[in-house]
Design an enzyme around this catalytic site. Structure first.
Site, mmCIF file in Angstrom:
data_model
loop_
_atom_site.group_PDB
_atom_site.id
_atom_site.type_symbol
_atom_site.label_atom_id
_atom_site.label_comp_id
_atom_site.label_asym_id
_atom_site.label_seq_id
_atom_site.Cartn_x
_atom_site.Cartn_y
_atom_site.Cartn_z
ATOM 1 N N SER A 172 0.842 -1.200 0.000
ATOM 2 C CA SER A 172 0.000 0.000 0.000
ATOM 3 C C SER A 172 0.875 1.247 0.000
ATOM 4 O O SER A 172 1.982 1.245 0.557
ATOM 5 C CB SER A 172 -0.865 0.007 1.259
ATOM 6 O OG SER A 172 -1.475 1.263 1.424
ATOM 7 N N TYR A 178 -1.073 -0.173 10.093
ATOM 8 C CA TYR A 178 -1.311 -0.636 8.711
ATOM 9 C C TYR A 178 -0.098 -0.320 7.816
ATOM 10 O O TYR A 178 0.356 -1.159 7.031
ATOM 11 C CB TYR A 178 -2.573 0.047 8.201
ATOM 12 C CG TYR A 178 -2.999 -0.290 6.802
ATOM 13 C CD1 TYR A 178 -3.711 -1.455 6.527
ATOM 14 C CD2 TYR A 178 -2.722 0.578 5.747
ATOM 15 C CE1 TYR A 178 -4.123 -1.744 5.238
ATOM 16 C CE2 TYR A 178 -3.135 0.296 4.461
ATOM 17 C CZ TYR A 178 -3.833 -0.871 4.205
ATOM 18 O OH TYR A 178 -4.240 -1.149 2.927
ATOM 19 N N LYS A 206 2.192 -2.955 5.827
ATOM 20 C CA LYS A 206 2.303 -2.920 4.367
ATOM 21 C C LYS A 206 3.746 -2.687 3.906
ATOM 22 O O LYS A 206 4.153 -3.187 2.852
ATOM 23 C CB LYS A 206 1.373 -1.846 3.791
ATOM 24 C CG LYS A 206 -0.120 -2.212 3.904
ATOM 25 C CD LYS A 206 -0.417 -3.558 3.282
ATOM 26 C CE LYS A 206 -1.865 -3.732 2.866
ATOM 27 N NZ LYS A 206 -2.142 -5.114 2.413
#
Ligand code: NAI
Length: 280
Positions: free
Chosen positions: A152, A165, A169
């Site tokens: 991401s 997150y 990622k």
């Protein structure tokens, strides 16, 4: 003739969003697909069979072959069982798409241990658990394989409120590069997509409010996955593809040319040369 006739693929988190599109696109090219999904909500709470079952039905209705799996990717046992589902249902495994994901956003000082652990578990450990089991099966099979991970821009460029997150990622990006080096000797390639799409994960972001119908549809991501999974992408390994609607770019880590000198730098000399050190 499909690009993936005779191949068997697993897509994790394929009960909705981008994963569902990958499963449909792989099946359309002839792959038999294991549709894995734990069936929870966006934060990873809850579980159910209907998300995976619905996508399996969609594939069967279009004449494809699919099997459901409801394990969580977040444990080694889950990863093994997802791979076992492919071997039991279809007798082999050629393609793994690590796509499952959850979101628990908070700024760092408000983030608690559970938010951190659950996001790292599903994304980073889940990618490891499924890759470990799949690469073992592919190596035993002796015919190579394709692994496609999901990173991401949150991890590669940074995104406010997503330290858990983003760390997961970015971890997946590092994991992808290392696995690409290690598994190439077995004919297994490992690449990653970096998607930007409107799904339940992103639909309430303010910047998604005024999109036109179909703009940033998750289906735009899947042709890159099919390309990488097929013979067309056989020479691509350890690479990252950013996909935003119909626009596809490559991403990589770069270093500046830098500045050298005799002996060790002093902090003052670094300060004097910092613009040259950082010049692109
Ligand atoms: P989504 O929420 O629609 O899909 C994620 C799927 O993973 C869900 O169906 C969910 O039930 C499943 N899942 C969650 N935990 C699981 C577990 N432990 N085991 C098995 N399945 C599980 O979201 P979306 O947008 O389709 O996300 C797919 C992937 O793309 C995720 O890895 C996400 O982080 C990534 N991504 C998405 C972006 C976007 O713009 N939508 C941007 C960057 C990355």
């Amino acid at each position: 003739m499909g690009l993936l006739d005779g191949k068997v693929a697993i897509v994790t988190g394929a009960g909705g969003g981008i994963g569902r599109c990958h499963a449909l696109a792989l099946a359309k090219e002839g792959a038999k697909v294991v549709v894995n999904d734990v069936g929870g909500d966006r934060s990873g709470s809850g579980a159910g069979k209907s998300m995976a079952d619905t996508v399996v039905d969609e594939i069967r209705k279009m004449g494809g072959k699919a099997a459901a799996n409801y394990d969580s990717v977040a444990t080694m046992a889950g990863g093994k069982n997802i791979v076992k589902s492919a071997l039991d249902a279809f007798g082999r495994l050629d393609i793994l798409v690590n796509n499952a994901g959850i979101l628990r956003d908070k700024t760092l000082l408000k983030m608690d241990e559970a938010m951190w652990d659950s996001v790292i578990a599903v994304h980073l450990k889940g990618t490891f658990a499924c890759t470990h089991a799949a690469a073992t099966a592919m190596k035993d099979q002796g015919q190579g394989g394709r692994i496609i991970n999901t990173s991401s821009t949150s991890g590669l460029l940074g995104m406010f409120g997503q330290s858990n997150y983003g760390a997961a990622k970015a971890g997946i990006a590092g994991f992808t590069r290392v696995c690409a080096l290690e598994l190439v000797k077995y004919g297994i390639t490992v690449n990653a997509v970096v998607p930007i799409a409107k799904t339940r994960m992103t639909e309430d972001l303010p910047r998604y409010a005024n999109l036109k119908e179909g703009e940033l549809d998750p289906a735009f991501i899947s042709p890159v996955v099919v390309f990488l999974a097929s013979g067309l992408g056989k020479d691509i390994n350890g690479k990252f593809f950013l996909i935003r609607g119909p626009h596809i770019s490559a991403m990589e880590v770069k270093t500046t040319e830098g500045v050298g000198k005799e002996g060790m730098w002093t902090p003052q000399e670094i300060a004097q040369n910092i613009s040259k050190i950082m010049a692109w």
